[in-house]
Design a protein around this motif. Structure first.
Motif, PDB file in Angstrom:
ATOM      1  N   TYR A  77      11.974  58.051 -53.795  1.00 20.54           N
ATOM      2  CA  TYR A  77      11.109  58.294 -52.900  1.00 20.54           C
ATOM      3  C   TYR A  77       9.758  58.053 -53.393  1.00 20.54           C
ATOM      4  N   ASP A  78       8.657  57.427 -52.633  1.00 23.47           N
ATOM      5  CA  ASP A  78       7.202  57.171 -53.075  1.00 23.47           C
ATOM      6  C   ASP A  78       7.349  56.518 -54.407  1.00 23.47           C
ATOM      7  N   PRO A  79       7.788  55.246 -54.781  1.00 21.59           N
ATOM      8  CA  PRO A  79       7.929  54.836 -56.135  1.00 21.59           C
ATOM      9  C   PRO A  79       6.430  54.374 -56.443  1.00 21.59           C
ATOM     10  N   GLY A  80       5.570  54.390 -55.579  1.00 19.31           N
ATOM     11  CA  GLY A  80       4.091  53.650 -55.945  1.00 19.31           C
ATOM     12  C   GLY A  80       3.258  54.817 -56.658  1.00 19.31           C
ATOM     13  N   ALA A  81       3.880  56.154 -56.258  1.00 19.00           N
ATOM     14  CA  ALA A  81       2.902  57.253 -56.909  1.00 19.00           C
ATOM     15  C   ALA A  81       3.020  57.302 -58.331  1.00 19.00           C
ATOM     16  N   PRO A  82       1.790  57.523 -59.068  1.00 13.69           N
ATOM     17  CA  PRO A  82       1.914  57.320 -60.286  1.00 13.69           C
ATOM     18  C   PRO A  82       2.314  59.017 -60.823  1.00 13.69           C
ATOM     19  N   ARG A  83       3.256  58.859 -61.917  1.00 11.64           N
ATOM     20  CA  ARG A  83       3.648  60.194 -62.599  1.00 11.64           C
ATOM     21  C   ARG A  83       2.304  60.746 -63.429  1.00 11.64           C
ATOM     22  N   VAL A  84       1.830  62.017 -63.039  1.00  9.05           N
ATOM     23  CA  VAL A  84       0.734  62.702 -63.642  1.00  9.05           C
ATOM     24  C   VAL A  84       1.134  63.803 -64.530  1.00  9.05           C
ATOM     25  N   LYS A  85       0.299  64.221 -65.529  1.00  8.34           N
ATOM     26  CA  LYS A  85       0.437  65.257 -66.359  1.00  8.34           C
ATOM     27  C   LYS A  85      -0.182  66.344 -65.399  1.00  8.34           C
ATOM     28  N   PRO A  86       0.558  67.500 -65.568  1.00  8.60           N
ATOM     29  CA  PRO A  86      -0.133  68.610 -64.754  1.00  8.60           C
ATOM     30  C   PRO A  86      -1.024  69.325 -65.353  1.00  8.60           C
ATOM     31  N   ASP A  87      -2.187  70.000 -64.629  1.00  9.31           N
ATOM     32  CA  ASP A  87      -3.122  70.828 -64.957  1.00  9.31           C
ATOM     33  C   ASP A  87      -2.927  71.997 -65.655  1.00  9.31           C
ATOM     34  N   ILE A  88      -2.885  72.194 -67.098  1.00  9.82           N
ATOM     35  CA  ILE A  88      -2.586  73.252 -67.784  1.00  9.82           C
ATOM     36  C   ILE A  88      -3.869  73.870 -68.297  1.00  9.82           C
ATOM     37  N   SER A  89      -4.808  73.730 -67.537  1.00  7.07           N
ATOM     38  CA  SER A  89      -6.383  74.226 -68.144  1.00  7.07           C
ATOM     39  C   SER A  89      -6.505  75.759 -68.356  1.00  7.07           C
ATOM     40  N   ASP A 135      -5.482  82.807 -55.147  1.00  2.00           N
ATOM     41  CA  ASP A 135      -6.340  81.944 -55.815  1.00  2.00           C
ATOM     42  C   ASP A 135      -5.619  80.379 -55.692  1.00  2.00           C
ATOM     43  N   GLU A 136      -4.458  80.275 -55.923  1.00  5.66           N
ATOM     44  CA  GLU A 136      -3.859  79.175 -55.945  1.00  5.66           C
ATOM     45  C   GLU A 136      -2.383  79.069 -55.249  1.00  5.66           C
ATOM     46  N   LEU A 137      -1.964  78.193 -54.544  1.00  8.92           N
ATOM     47  CA  LEU A 137      -0.565  78.196 -53.968  1.00  8.92           C
ATOM     48  C   LEU A 137       0.030  76.972 -54.431  1.00  8.92           C
ATOM     49  N   ARG A 138       1.182  76.954 -54.945  1.00  8.86           N
ATOM     50  CA  ARG A 138       1.783  75.867 -55.485  1.00  8.86           C
ATOM     51  C   ARG A 138       3.291  75.901 -55.106  1.00  8.86           C
ATOM     52  N   ALA A 139       3.836  74.650 -54.844  1.00  9.26           N
ATOM     53  CA  ALA A 139       5.397  74.468 -54.349  1.00  9.26           C
ATOM     54  C   ALA A 139       5.630  73.164 -55.136  1.00  9.26           C
ATOM     55  N   VAL A 140       6.907  73.418 -55.981  1.00 15.89           N
ATOM     56  CA  VAL A 140       7.399  72.391 -56.723  1.00 15.89           C
ATOM     57  C   VAL A 140       8.904  72.050 -55.952  1.00 15.89           C
ATOM     58  N   THR A 141       8.910  70.456 -56.411  1.00 17.66           N
ATOM     59  CA  THR A 141      10.171  69.841 -56.016  1.00 17.66           C
ATOM     60  C   THR A 141      10.809  69.200 -56.973  1.00 17.66           C
ATOM     61  N   SER A 142      11.971  68.421 -56.826  1.00 16.08           N
ATOM     62  CA  SER A 142      12.511  67.874 -57.961  1.00 16.08           C
ATOM     63  C   SER A 142      11.436  66.729 -58.532  1.00 16.08           C
ATOM     64  N   ASN A 143      10.593  66.230 -57.561  1.00 13.98           N
ATOM     65  CA  ASN A 143       9.822  64.954 -57.912  1.00 13.98           C
ATOM     66  C   ASN A 143       8.228  65.361 -57.796  1.00 13.98           C
ATOM     67  N   PHE A 144       7.884  66.397 -57.102  1.00 13.17           N
ATOM     68  CA  PHE A 144       6.522  66.569 -56.641  1.00 13.17           C
ATOM     69  C   PHE A 144       6.166  68.044 -57.194  1.00 13.17           C
ATOM     70  N   HIS A 174       3.015  70.331 -55.517  1.00 12.46           N
ATOM     71  CA  HIS A 174       2.024  70.728 -54.416  1.00 12.46           C
ATOM     72  C   HIS A 174       1.237  71.842 -54.876  1.00 12.46           C
ATOM     73  N   VAL A 175      -0.317  71.489 -54.766  1.00  7.78           N
ATOM     74  CA  VAL A 175      -1.163  72.639 -55.101  1.00  7.78           C
ATOM     75  C   VAL A 175      -2.309  72.508 -54.194  1.00  7.78           C
ATOM     76  N   ALA A 176      -2.685  73.989 -53.824  1.00  4.49           N
ATOM     77  CA  ALA A 176      -3.790  74.203 -53.033  1.00  4.49           C
ATOM     78  C   ALA A 176      -4.656  75.237 -53.592  1.00  4.49           C
ATOM     79  N   PHE A 212     -10.463  72.609 -47.760  1.00  4.12           N
ATOM     80  CA  PHE A 212      -9.765  73.239 -49.092  1.00  4.12           C
ATOM     81  C   PHE A 212      -9.227  72.255 -49.941  1.00  4.12           C
ATOM     82  N   LEU A 213      -8.851  72.503 -51.162  1.00  8.59           N
ATOM     83  CA  LEU A 213      -7.973  71.531 -51.951  1.00  8.59           C
ATOM     84  C   LEU A 213      -6.514  71.264 -51.834  1.00  8.59           C
ATOM     85  N   TYR A 214      -5.943  70.176 -51.570  1.00  6.46           N
ATOM     86  CA  TYR A 214      -4.677  70.121 -51.454  1.00  6.46           C
ATOM     87  C   TYR A 214      -4.190  68.943 -52.275  1.00  6.46           C
TER      88      TYR A 214
END
Length: 172
Positions: free
Chosen positions: A1-13, A94-103, A105-107, A165-167
């Motif tokens: 699913y969504d093969p064009g989306a680049p894999r990114v390193k998550p924000d661990i700041s 402050d932050e809402l997050r949901a993780v799936t097997s591939n993605f 989601h952060v707001a 808001f940021l999503y």
């Protein structure tokens, strides 16, 4: 699913985001939904496993969670539900997050609106993206089984832009 989306390193700041990513990587493929509240210093305040499509908390448990990160997995593969955003709005996460097997989601900065306003805004956004996605399915650019996941993502992107808001959705 969504093969064009680049894999990114998550924000661990921050300590909280670092802990969130560790938890998300551990629960992202679980069959049951798990929800975790994390304080800004990275301390896990509350963790609970629920059903395949929900995890429940008492209002008395949610009130002290203002200003925390709430992360959870969605075994079904979709991003935020309307109920997720309503909870974040009502209880001031402050932050809402949901993780799936591939993605992931952060707001951030979800404004405080009542549940009816969120439901209306999401329903309108979903109705706006549906025709475009139907055309993508017809053209062979979107598999029909991915329609609902993509509709939810694009609807939240529209709602976030409308309410300022940021999503983000990251392939991870």
């Amino acid at each position: 699913y969504d093969p064009g989306a680049p894999r990114v390193k998550p924000d661990i700041s921050t300590p909280a985001r670092r802990v969130a990513v560790e938890i998300e990587d551990a629960i992202r493929r679980d069959e049951m939904e798990t929800g975790v509240f994390i304080a800004s210093d990275g301390q896990v305040l509350l963790r609970r496993q629920g059903q395949p499509d929900r995890v429940k908390y008492l209002e008395s448990e949610l009130r002290p969670m203002r200003g925390t990160i709430f992360t959870h997995n969605h075994p079904g593969g979709a991003g935020f539900s309307v109920e997720d955003v309503i909870l974040a709005s009502e209880f001031g996460f402050d932050e809402l997050r949901a993780v799936t097997s591939n993605f992931r989601h952060v707001a951030y900065g979800i404004p405080a609106f009542d549940s009816a306003e969120w439901q209306r805004a999401y329903a309108l956004a979903e109705s706006e993206v549906a025709p475009m996605l139907i055309e993508m399915v017809r053209a062979g650019d979107l598999h029909p089984k991915d329609f609902g996941v993509e509709a939810r993502h694009r609807a939240w992107a529209r709602v976030a832009k409308h309410f300022n808001f940021l999503y983000v959705r990251e392939k991870s």
